[in-house]
Design a protein around this motif. Structure first.
Motif, PDB file in Angstrom:
ATOM      1  N   VAL A 164       0.963   0.313  -2.885  1.00  0.00           N
ATOM      2  CA  VAL A 164       1.784   1.155  -2.457  1.00  0.00           C
ATOM      3  C   VAL A 164       3.061   1.152  -3.073  1.00  0.00           C
TER       4      VAL A 164
ATOM      5  N   LEU B 250       6.485   8.153  -1.452  1.00  0.00           N
ATOM      6  CA  LEU B 250       5.409   7.424  -1.750  1.00  0.00           C
ATOM      7  C   LEU B 250       5.014   7.884  -3.213  1.00  0.00           C
TER       8      LEU B 250
ATOM      9  N   PHE C 199      -0.735   5.422  -4.426  1.00  0.00           N
ATOM     10  CA  PHE C 199      -1.588   4.550  -3.568  1.00  0.00           C
ATOM     11  C   PHE C 199      -2.420   4.188  -4.452  1.00  0.00           C
TER      12      PHE C 199
END
Length: 174
Positions: free
Chosen positions: A145, A163, A166
């Motif tokens: 991640v 984020l 991923f």
């Protein structure tokens, strides 16, 4: 006075160790080695990340002391062109909670704009969910991640991060 240049972003690569082997009886948990599949997956994911063009001079790597995490870190270092001697080990990363991971990452040198940490679940999955608005159910083995924090100093990182990516082996094989 010394002049220190910071970017306004800190990028964290958080990686769960590759698949480990349970085939050796009577071995301590922290001594479990990687399976063949784990080794292959670590090469796959780190070679994928190599295209991110990481500058090894402004980059730190740190691993849990568990054999499976350290071996994963060394494979990543090799494929990213980072000398093995630059891979630090922090006992706090062994079976760490999200809070413990945060405490370790906050100690990263501000000279580094990016840092890569190798640790374990459920701490990694919990960390991503606490720091970002993403809802990640599970970071699988060799999952990475990439979390970006909008701050100049590692000690200031916290919830509200993005984020960025991923990835994990199954996705890269498809």
């Amino acid at each position: 006075a010394e002049i220190v240049y910071f970017t306004s972003m800190k990028t964290l690569y958080l990686i769960r160790h590759a698949k480990s082997s349970w085939s050796i009886d009577g071995i301590e948990d922290r001594d479990r080695p990687l399976k063949g599949r784990g080794i292959r997956d670590a090469h796959l994911v780190s070679q994928y990340l190599r295209e991110e063009s990481i500058n090894a001079d402004y980059f730190s790597m740190c691993s849990s002391p568990a054999t499976r995490a350290l071996h994963t870190a060394l494979i990543f270092a090799k494929n990213l062109g980072v000398p093995a001697s630059k891979v630090a080990i922090d006992d706090e990363l062994y079976h760490s909670s999200a809070e413990e991971i945060l405490a370790v990452v906050r100690k990263t040198s501000d000279m580094c704009d990016a840092a890569m940490y190798f640790a374990h679940n459920p701490g990694i999955t919990d960390f991503v969910n606490e720091m970002t608005s993403a809802s990640v159910r599970n970071v699988p083995t060799t999952g990475v991640v990439i979390v970006r924090f909008d701050c100049q100093r590692w000690e200031d990182i916290g919830p509200g991060a993005d984020l960025i990516q991923f990835e994990y082996p199954k996705r890269l094989k498809n």
